[in-house]
Design an enzyme around this catalytic site. Structure first.
Site, PDB file in Angstrom:
ATOM      1  N   HIS A 170       0.856  -1.185   0.000  1.00 43.15           N
ATOM      2  CA  HIS A 170       0.000   0.000   0.000  1.00 43.15           C
ATOM      3  C   HIS A 170       0.895   1.240   0.000  1.00 43.15           C
ATOM      4  O   HIS A 170       1.951   1.256   0.623  1.00 43.15           O
ATOM      5  CB  HIS A 170      -0.904   0.016   1.246  1.00 43.15           C
ATOM      6  CG  HIS A 170      -2.077   0.911   1.106  1.00 43.15           C
ATOM      7  ND1 HIS A 170      -2.003   2.260   1.326  1.00 43.15           N
ATOM      8  CD2 HIS A 170      -3.350   0.650   0.737  1.00 43.15           C
ATOM      9  CE1 HIS A 170      -3.186   2.804   1.120  1.00 43.15           C
ATOM     10  NE2 HIS A 170      -4.031   1.852   0.753  1.00 43.15           N
TER      11      HIS A 170
ATOM     12  N   ASP B 237      -7.888  -5.403  -0.038  1.00 41.28           N
ATOM     13  CA  ASP B 237      -8.325  -6.264  -1.158  1.00 41.28           C
ATOM     14  C   ASP B 237      -7.925  -7.720  -0.998  1.00 41.28           C
ATOM     15  O   ASP B 237      -8.346  -8.565  -1.785  1.00 41.28           O
ATOM     16  CB  ASP B 237      -7.743  -5.720  -2.463  1.00 41.28           C
ATOM     17  CG  ASP B 237      -8.301  -4.347  -2.785  1.00 41.28           C
ATOM     18  OD1 ASP B 237      -7.527  -3.409  -3.019  1.00 41.28           O
ATOM     19  OD2 ASP B 237      -9.552  -4.214  -2.747  1.00 41.28           O
TER      20      ASP B 237
HETATM   21  C1  SDX Z   1      -6.199   0.003  -2.918  1.00 44.37           C
HETATM   22  O1  SDX Z   1      -4.428   4.554  -2.083  1.00 44.37           O
HETATM   23  C2  SDX Z   1      -5.390   3.907  -1.453  1.00 44.37           C
HETATM   24  O2  SDX Z   1      -5.769   4.258  -0.346  1.00 44.37           O
HETATM   25  C3  SDX Z   1      -5.965   2.711  -2.231  1.00 44.37           C
HETATM   26  C4  SDX Z   1      -6.964   1.867  -1.437  1.00 44.37           C
HETATM   27  C5  SDX Z   1      -8.252   2.621  -1.168  1.00 44.37           C
HETATM   28  O3  SDX Z   1      -8.982   2.235  -0.241  1.00 44.37           O
HETATM   29  O4  SDX Z   1      -8.582   3.532  -1.974  1.00 44.37           O
HETATM   30  O5  SDX Z   1      -6.398   1.451  -0.187  1.00 44.37           O
HETATM   31  C6  SDX Z   1      -7.372   0.629  -2.233  1.00 44.37           C
HETATM   32  O6  SDX Z   1      -5.937   0.336  -4.058  1.00 44.37           O
HETATM   33  C7  SDX Z   1      -5.327  -0.963  -2.168  1.00 44.37           C
HETATM   34  C8  SDX Z   1      -4.069  -1.432  -2.988  1.00 44.37           C
HETATM   35  C9  SDX Z   1      -4.529  -2.539  -3.937  1.00 44.37           C
HETATM   36  N1  SDX Z   1      -3.478  -2.873  -4.894  1.00 44.37           N
HETATM   37  C10 SDX Z   1      -2.827  -4.071  -4.821  1.00 44.37           C
HETATM   38  O7  SDX Z   1      -2.990  -4.895  -3.926  1.00 44.37           O
HETATM   39  C11 SDX Z   1      -1.893  -4.335  -6.003  1.00 44.37           C
HETATM   40  C12 SDX Z   1      -0.548  -4.889  -5.491  1.00 44.37           C
HETATM   41  N2  SDX Z   1       0.129  -3.824  -4.761  1.00 44.37           N
HETATM   42  C13 SDX Z   1       0.909  -2.909  -5.458  1.00 44.37           C
HETATM   43  O8  SDX Z   1       1.001  -2.866  -6.810  1.00 44.37           O
HETATM   44  C14 SDX Z   1       1.501  -1.764  -4.662  1.00 44.37           C
HETATM   45  O9  SDX Z   1       1.816  -2.221  -3.427  1.00 44.37           O
HETATM   46  C15 SDX Z   1       0.632  -0.530  -4.570  1.00 44.37           C
HETATM   47  C16 SDX Z   1       0.215  -0.037  -5.917  1.00 44.37           C
HETATM   48  C17 SDX Z   1      -0.580  -0.812  -3.750  1.00 44.37           C
HETATM   49  C18 SDX Z   1       1.443   0.568  -3.865  1.00 44.37           C
HETATM   50  O10 SDX Z   1       2.500   0.836  -4.718  1.00 44.37           O
HETATM   51  P1  SDX Z   1       3.572   2.000  -4.358  1.00 44.37           P
HETATM   52  O11 SDX Z   1       3.264   2.665  -3.080  1.00 44.37           O
HETATM   53  O12 SDX Z   1       3.702   2.869  -5.568  1.00 44.37           O
HETATM   54  O13 SDX Z   1       4.848   1.182  -4.081  1.00 44.37           O
HETATM   55  P2  SDX Z   1       5.816   0.658  -5.187  1.00 44.37           P
HETATM   56  O14 SDX Z   1       5.039   0.115  -6.349  1.00 44.37           O
HETATM   57  O15 SDX Z   1       6.825   1.722  -5.446  1.00 44.37           O
HETATM   58  O16 SDX Z   1       6.497  -0.586  -4.447  1.00 44.37           O
HETATM   59  C19 SDX Z   1       7.521  -0.370  -3.487  1.00 44.37           C
HETATM   60  C20 SDX Z   1       8.372  -1.625  -3.589  1.00 44.37           C
HETATM   61  C21 SDX Z   1       8.747  -1.966  -5.025  1.00 44.37           C
HETATM   62  O17 SDX Z   1       9.986  -2.643  -4.980  1.00 44.37           O
HETATM   63  P3  SDX Z   1      11.325  -1.784  -5.422  1.00 44.37           P
HETATM   64  O18 SDX Z   1      11.059  -1.255  -6.812  1.00 44.37           O
HETATM   65  O19 SDX Z   1      11.441  -0.697  -4.387  1.00 44.37           O
HETATM   66  O20 SDX Z   1      12.419  -2.817  -5.361  1.00 44.37           O
HETATM   67  O21 SDX Z   1       7.624  -2.756  -3.112  1.00 44.37           O
HETATM   68  C22 SDX Z   1       7.432  -3.685  -4.167  1.00 44.37           C
HETATM   69  C23 SDX Z   1       7.711  -2.958  -5.464  1.00 44.37           C
HETATM   70  O22 SDX Z   1       8.192  -3.859  -6.453  1.00 44.37           O
HETATM   71  N3  SDX Z   1       6.045  -4.106  -4.104  1.00 44.37           N
HETATM   72  C24 SDX Z   1       5.618  -5.365  -4.231  1.00 44.37           C
HETATM   73  C25 SDX Z   1       4.234  -5.297  -4.066  1.00 44.37           C
HETATM   74  N4  SDX Z   1       3.856  -4.028  -3.859  1.00 44.37           N
HETATM   75  C26 SDX Z   1       4.984  -3.295  -3.887  1.00 44.37           C
HETATM   76  N5  SDX Z   1       6.269  -6.529  -4.481  1.00 44.37           N
HETATM   77  C27 SDX Z   1       5.505  -7.637  -4.535  1.00 44.37           C
HETATM   78  N6  SDX Z   1       4.162  -7.673  -4.376  1.00 44.37           N
HETATM   79  C28 SDX Z   1       3.495  -6.510  -4.152  1.00 44.37           C
HETATM   80  N7  SDX Z   1       2.172  -6.524  -3.998  1.00 44.37           N
END
Ligand code: SDX
Length: 428
Positions: free
Chosen positions: A305, A362
């Protein structure tokens, strides 16, 4: 607490005002930065940017805190109802009995759609994704209801807000009915907001539909957990669309479009599909390895998140609700066992610990929605149904802000500098 910070930029020493809210991080007021320095700030994804001030929802990502008008999500989920939380988000205070009855009465009597809107569904293929239908039909509401389109009139804004909260369950249920080839059911005003939604979704004209109180309570709690969440991507979309003075129904359609993405509200559908693809506990290590592999775009859906770097408090309530509902319905689902084991293994894996990746709202929601009988394609439509009250509350807050102006970000330009046109005959 400091009241200003110093910045030396473009050869100038600036004192930038620091503003404090009631709780949470202070902000540096950079509104005059470009005028004073000719420079922009740079923050794609808005990881360090406050786009507005708001009194609706507060999140502390490190502490795993979520407050709606100051009330903790755990207390609201346990003790309140979606209608009561909707009133709270819109009006700022919990309603007394007569206020709640009046609000519920108003919403109940806006649940019917203009009859011509039913024909909009018939233009879609039967296999259209429900979110495609929601985008289309909610956008089409802007072609109706012109008596609540003047956004400068607080009365009309509130009518439009009530209409949206009331009609989303009807539209979502119709999207489901259309996909399974069953007839639409009209709303039944004798039922609760959530009971009415369940009947319109799972009822048929051929027999009486009896609302299961366990399912009704669980569904109502799921709606509460999804109601609002500060300035997330879809809420920011609604605010930006609304900042131009656009039609309120069209603004919510824009929010639905943004929510559909798998990085946002589409994650609940993606998470259950992922859990089903994993299938058994012994295959979990393979998927955890893929999630950690930089060369593999696979991510654990329902994990991570932007704000929560501790547990998402909504996931905690959701997991408890899954246990209760599966137990009370006498349903076992191997996918839930996979989800619990995946969470346990991920939370003990250095990669997830270091990157502070926890289950979000989720991760578990799909297990319970599937147990209730929804197809995975309906999950994000249910998220949109619930989030509509948050979207309209934030939209109202923005429109009624006297300092409100159209949102218009700038950029760091990296394209070609000016050059003269080359006639076609002179190009190689
Ligand atoms: C919702 O914003 C809100 O409040 C949203 C929400 C709401 O109520 O409105 O809470 C609802 O959208 C919840 C999130 C649902 N999405 C997912 O579950 C999809 C999987 N998660 C991600 O894609 C990710 O975690 C996000 C999009 C939720 C957050 O992404 P960020 O904050 O932009 O973080 P990032 O993508 O920069 O990741 C940071 C690091 C990365 O590694 P590095 O590049 O630093 O090496 O963490 C890793 C990412 O690769 N990472 C994950 C991961 N999520 C982040 N690695 C594996 N699995 C994951 N799920």
């Amino acid at each position: 607490m400091t009241d200003s910070v110093k910045l030396n930029a473009a050869g100038k020493d600036l004192d930038l005002k620091v503003m404090s809210g009631s709780v949470g991080p202070d902000v540096i007021d950079i509104r005059k930065l470009y005028a004073q320095t000719g420079m922009f700030t740079y923050d794609p994804g808005f990881t360090s940017t406050a786009s507005c001030d708001s009194a609706i929802t507060y999140i502390d990502g490190d502490e795993g805190v979520l407050l709606h008008r100051g009330y903790p999500i755990g207390q609201l989920a346990e003790k309140s109802s979606f209608m009561e939380v909707s009133y709270l988000l819109l009006n700022g205070e919990l309603p007394n009995k007569s206020e709640l009855d009046g609000f519920t009465h108003t919403i109940t009597r806006h649940t019917m759609l203009h009859e011509q809107l039913a024909s909009f569904f018939r233009g879609f293929r039967r296999d259209a994704h429900p979110m495609a239908i929601m985008c289309g039909v909610v956008g089409a509401l802007s072609a109706f209801y012109h008596d609540s389109a003047d956004i400068t009139d607080p009365q009309q804004r509130m009518i439009a807000s009530h209409r949206l909260i009331a009609k989303m369950p009807t539209i979502a249920a119709m999207a489901y009915k259309y996909s399974v080839g069953q007839p639409f059911l009209y709303p039944d005003n004798s039922l609760s907001y959530t009971g009415n939604f369940l009947r319109m979704t799972f009822g048929v004209p051929a027999e009486e539909y009896v609302v299961n109180p366990i399912v009704e309570r669980a569904m109502d709690r799921i709606f509460i957990l999804h109601a609002d969440h500060e300035q997330n991507a879809s809420t920011s979309t609604v605010r930006l669309a609304g900042s131009s003075g656009a039609n309120p129904f069209a603004c919510i359609a824009a929010g639905i479009a943004c929510l559909w993405g798998p990085a946002h509200g589409g994650a609940n559908e993606a998470a259950l599909n992922m859990l089903r693809e994993i299938g058994t506990v012994d295959r979990i290590p393979e998927y955890i390895a893929r999630a950690k592999d930089k060369n593999d775009p696979f991510r654990l859906m329902g994990f991570g998140h932007r704000v929560y770097k501790n547990y998402d408090p909504r996931a905690t309530v959701m997991q408890q609700t899954v246990r209760e509902v599966l137990g009370e319905l006498g349903v076992t689902d191997p996918v839930f066992d996979v989800a619990l084991k995946l969470e346990e293994m991920a939370l003990n894996d250095p990669y997830f610990i270091e990157k502070k990746l926890f289950p979000n709202v989720d991760f578990y929601s799909g297990v319970i929605l599937s147990a209730i009988g929804f197809p995975t394609t309906m999950f994000t439509a249910l998220f949109a149904l619930a989030r509509t009250v948050g979207w309209v509350a934030q939209w109202n807050e923005m429109i009624s802000d006297p300092e409100q102006k159209i949102g218009r970000p700038r950029q760091l330009y990296t394209g070609p500098t000016q050059r003269d046109f080359v006639p076609l005959a002179d190009r190689s």
